[in-house]
Design an enzyme around this catalytic site. Structure first.
Site, mmCIF file in Angstrom:
data_model
loop_
_atom_site.group_PDB
_atom_site.id
_atom_site.type_symbol
_atom_site.label_atom_id
_atom_site.label_comp_id
_atom_site.label_asym_id
_atom_site.label_seq_id
_atom_site.Cartn_x
_atom_site.Cartn_y
_atom_site.Cartn_z
ATOM 1 N N HIS A 1 -8.809 3.438 -1.833
ATOM 2 C CA HIS A 1 -7.555 2.979 -1.685
ATOM 3 C C HIS A 1 -7.506 2.112 -2.813
ATOM 4 C CE1 HIS A 1 -3.888 1.513 0.086
ATOM 5 N NE2 HIS A 1 -4.322 0.621 0.366
ATOM 6 N N CYS B 1 0.872 -1.125 -0.067
ATOM 7 C CA CYS B 1 -0.062 0.083 0.171
ATOM 8 C C CYS B 1 0.693 1.176 0.086
ATOM 9 C CB CYS B 1 -0.681 -0.002 1.165
ATOM 10 S SG CYS B 1 -2.143 -1.037 1.319
ATOM 11 N N CYS C 1 0.344 2.689 5.863
ATOM 12 C CA CYS C 1 1.133 1.288 6.367
ATOM 13 C C CYS C 1 0.911 0.358 5.395
ATOM 14 C CB CYS C 1 -1.096 0.762 7.661
ATOM 15 S SG CYS C 1 -1.811 0.408 7.075
#
Length: 433
Positions: free
Chosen positions: A389, A96, A419
């Protein structure tokens, strides 16, 4: 051409950031690939900045779920976007934090004089996630391709069982632990005592802030309109995940998604699977000034960290923050705004708790806690729970959002944290002056 290398690092400017709308997987971008989205955002960024493509030294781009037919996504973006084929390009992946990795890799090249102008970013199409075959079926397909006659080609399939024919979707689970992201976040919520109400409050604030930002036109300059190919009969103009009318009551009625009996993580306080792309234009400060660009801001420092994925999978940013602040010569009190990627509200709450905790400081080997983050300065224009996301694009979205908000508020410093799978964490410190 890049300038000659100088003594000491050069200051790296973020000239402009741009992204597509972030949309729920399976919706308006369902017919597009990650390459399509990456191409669109890079083309638009070049056009909006009136950038001469011939001065681009490099493109650094990434994605998390690979496009099997175009795995070198950065190079394919260069070619698909119609940029000069002589532009160097390479692909990065850090789960990510992929577009943060793209940005810092680009920044390091600029700081050391290897390049002057780089486009960095990431793209993701969860609507186009690859579906794999079982290993027995894969072996049979390879064997069949070598057969010379029809019987030879059919023979390998005779040994297959019915279960071998089932497709294998990509796993969103840790290889080392076997736990999904949601299960790991649920574990963090329980171990850290993060309540359902606190998680829903973070989610509510994310949606409220994002809806207000859209209503006030704050994203108009950083989210492009996409006339959706191939029919070009519809236009995506904004994120389609933001719930303007949500409430604590509505969020509280949602059922747990992972631990259905005792869990606190729901579809409402977690980020959804999303399609989208984002890109940043980076230059050396000297080059930006010479070309007449007014930078949005500058990269002051960055840091990465890792922790045991079997412990607190999404706690990586808490370990990276002290290093990034130390490298910037700052403390938490010097930071005006904080952008923290919201994979799950439980993860946000856990990281905030850790940064302020003496017990966590002792565990991490720090002399004292980093400090408590003012929630009024956190994700003030919405976060990943509301905006979405797309794994490879979120970091570039956060950086752009932070710098634009600093400008609007006439503030100077922002800290962005992300994160990532594997227990990884990324932090960048940005400044305007």
């Amino acid at each position: 051409m890049a300038s000659e290398k100088r003594n000491g690092p050069r200051r790296v400017a973020i000239v402009r950031g741009l992204r597509t709308p972030f949309v729920k997987a399976g919706s308006v971008f369902s017919g597009l690939t990650a390459l399509d989205l990456g191409r669109l955002v890079v083309q638009e960024l070049v056009q909006k900045t009136d950038l001469d493509p011939n001065i681009i030294d490099q493109v650094v781009f990434g994605q998390v779920i690979p496009t099997l037919t175009a795995p070198s996504i950065a190079r394919e973006v260069v070619i698909a976007a119609g940029l000069p084929k002589t532009i160097d390009a390479f692909t990065v992946s850090r789960a990510c934090a992929t577009s943060i990795q793209a940005m810092t890799a680009a920044a390091n090249a600029i700081a050391t004089g290897e390049a002057d102008v780089i486009i960095a970013g990431g793209t993701e199409s969860m609507s186009d996630a690859p579906i794999f075959t079982s290993r027995p079926l894969a072996h049979a397909l390879v064997a069949a391709s070598k057969g010379r006659s029809l019987p030879d080609k059919l023979k390998p399939f005779q040994r297959l069982k019915a279960r071998d024919l089932l497709p294998v979707p990509p796993a969103i689970a840790e290889y080392s632990t076997g736990m999904t992201m949601g299960e790991s976040a649920e574990k963090m919520a329980k171990e850290n005592g993060i309540s359902r109400e606190e998680q829903d409050r973070i989610a509510y604030n994310s949606h409220r802030n994002a809806a207000k930002a859209w209503k006030d036109g704050l994203f108009d300059n950083e989210v492009m309109h996409v006339v959706v190919p191939p029919k070009f009969d519809k236009t995506a103009e904004r994120d389609n995940i933001v719930r303007e009318g949500t409430s604590m009551e509505a969020l509280g009625q949602l059922k747990p998604a992972f631990d259905r009996k005792y869990g606190t993580i729901t579809a409402g306080n977690a980020s959804p699977l999303t399609d989208g792309a984002a890109a940043l234009l980076l230059m050396s400060e000297e080059k930006a000034r010479a070309l007449g660009y007014e930078p949005l801001g500058f990269l002051r420092s960055h840091a990465y960290a890792a922790t045991d994925p079997g412990d607190q999978l999404l706690q990586g940013p808490a370990y990276a923050v002290p290093t990034a602040l130390k490298r910037a010569g700052m403390t938490l009190t010097d930071i005006d705004l904080v952008e923290m990627h919201e994979a799950f509200a439980a993860q946000v709450a856990s990281n905030l708790q850790a940064l302020a905790s003496p017990a966590f400081a002792k565990k991490a080997g720090w002399s004292a806690p980093v400090g408590e983050i003012d929630r009024e300065r956190l994700n003030v224009t919405g976060g990943s729970i509301a905006l979405g996301h797309p794994f490879g694009a979120t970091g570039a979205r956060i950086v752009t959002q932070a710098l634009n908000e600093l400008k609007r508020r006439n503030k100077n410093t922002a800290m962005c944290t992300v994160c990532a799978a594997g227990g990884l964490g990324a932090v960048v410190i940005l400044e305007r002056a």
